[in-house]
Design a protein around this motif. Sequence first.
Motif, PDB file in Angstrom:
ATOM      1  N   GLN A   1      -4.411  -2.092   5.385  1.00 21.47           N
ATOM      2  CA  GLN A   1      -3.458  -1.745   4.328  1.00 21.47           C
ATOM      3  C   GLN A   1      -2.292  -2.731   4.361  1.00 21.47           C
ATOM      4  O   GLN A   1      -1.686  -2.953   5.411  1.00 21.47           O
ATOM      5  N   ASN A   2      -1.973  -3.303   3.218  1.00 27.12           N
ATOM      6  CA  ASN A   2      -0.890  -4.284   3.147  1.00 27.12           C
ATOM      7  C   ASN A   2       0.461  -3.577   3.325  1.00 27.12           C
ATOM      8  O   ASN A   2       0.814  -2.682   2.557  1.00 27.12           O
ATOM      9  N   SER A   3       1.218  -3.988   4.352  1.00 23.52           N
ATOM     10  CA  SER A   3       2.513  -3.353   4.640  1.00 23.52           C
ATOM     11  C   SER A   3       3.668  -4.013   3.904  1.00 23.52           C
ATOM     12  O   SER A   3       4.829  -3.642   4.090  1.00 23.52           O
TER      13      SER A   3
ATOM     14  N   TYR B   1       0.840  -1.198   0.000  1.00 22.31           N
ATOM     15  CA  TYR B   1       0.000   0.000   0.000  1.00 22.31           C
ATOM     16  C   TYR B   1       0.878   1.252   0.000  1.00 22.31           C
ATOM     17  O   TYR B   1       1.628   1.516   0.940  1.00 22.31           O
ATOM     18  N   ASP B   2       0.735   2.021  -1.074  1.00 23.54           N
ATOM     19  CA  ASP B   2       1.493   3.260  -1.235  1.00 23.54           C
ATOM     20  C   ASP B   2       0.504   4.420  -1.271  1.00 23.54           C
ATOM     21  O   ASP B   2      -0.366   4.478  -2.141  1.00 23.54           O
ATOM     22  N   TYR B   3       0.650   5.347  -0.338  1.00 28.14           N
ATOM     23  CA  TYR B   3      -0.263   6.490  -0.278  1.00 28.14           C
ATOM     24  C   TYR B   3      -0.244   7.308  -1.569  1.00 28.14           C
ATOM     25  O   TYR B   3      -1.222   7.960  -1.930  1.00 28.14           O
ATOM     26  N   GLN B   4       0.875   7.282  -2.252  1.00 26.02           N
ATOM     27  CA  GLN B   4       1.006   8.068  -3.483  1.00 26.02           C
ATOM     28  C   GLN B   4       0.899   7.203  -4.737  1.00 26.02           C
ATOM     29  O   GLN B   4       1.161   7.670  -5.838  1.00 26.02           O
ATOM     30  N   GLY B   5       0.504   5.956  -4.564  1.00 24.98           N
ATOM     31  CA  GLY B   5       0.419   5.046  -5.701  1.00 24.98           C
ATOM     32  C   GLY B   5      -0.841   5.238  -6.524  1.00 24.98           C
ATOM     33  O   GLY B   5      -1.724   6.038  -6.183  1.00 24.98           O
ATOM     34  N   GLU B   6      -0.930   4.484  -7.599  1.00 19.87           N
ATOM     35  CA  GLU B   6      -2.101   4.544  -8.467  1.00 19.87           C
ATOM     36  C   GLU B   6      -3.303   3.927  -7.767  1.00 19.87           C
ATOM     37  O   GLU B   6      -3.170   3.053  -6.904  1.00 19.87           O
ATOM     38  N   VAL B   7      -4.475   4.366  -8.157  1.00 23.17           N
ATOM     39  CA  VAL B   7      -5.710   3.919  -7.507  1.00 23.17           C
ATOM     40  C   VAL B   7      -5.870   2.411  -7.603  1.00 23.17           C
ATOM     41  O   VAL B   7      -6.185   1.744  -6.609  1.00 23.17           O
ATOM     42  N   ASN B   8      -5.652   1.833  -8.785  1.00 24.41           N
ATOM     43  CA  ASN B   8      -5.816   0.387  -8.963  1.00 24.41           C
ATOM     44  C   ASN B   8      -4.848  -0.396  -8.076  1.00 24.41           C
ATOM     45  O   ASN B   8      -5.205  -1.445  -7.524  1.00 24.41           O
TER      46      ASN B   8
END
Length: 212
Positions: free
Chosen positions: A105-107, A83-90
């Motif tokens: 959220q997957n760490s 899970y990246d806060y700045q990642g793409e929605v998909n």
Amino acid sequence: MTNRRLKKPVLYGMYISAVFLILGTIFLIEGTLSKDSFKEEEKDRPTYVSDTIFSEDIPVVGNETKIIRPYTDTEIKVVKNYYDYQGEVNTQINSILYHENTYLQNSGVSYGGKENFDVVAILDGTVSNVKEDALLGNIIEIEHSNEMISIYSSLSEVNVKKGDIIKQGVVLGKSGTNNIAKDLGSHLDLELIIKGQTVNPENYYDKSISEI
């Protein structure tokens, strides 16, 4: 038979010649002995050279070992993203876990695609912990250089113990299941912590320690 006497000058000349002959013989013997002694000393004397033992300067190479993926089977793929806060929605959607009416959220990154595949160490290191968790299954924690820690969970088998010094690529165990993401089936959850921060492992494969 007539007795003849040598004249004094002749006699003196013979004496002088005899003296020179004796002295010459002595000097010759001493010279030969000195030469042999010098050769023996030279033989036992260590040889000194002005050059260094290296013909040329060789630079010291740092740790350039590349981080590898935690598996070797080509059929394995990402089944849950980090899970990246700045990642793409998909990508973010595919990094959410649902357990007991709670979204998590997957760490780390979850890898699957095959039953009980081999899980390998991404780098050399020391096993700092091995434990069994009620939710995450069997867990292996490895400490690496440069303040890096890799954590492997959801394992069905464990081949190492705490304190083991392991090499990159050694088989740590086999993939399995956990109670948080049962729908993923047999898989591996890998978390990567660098200098106290949890990061996305996918961003660090094929990088060397010096690049981190």
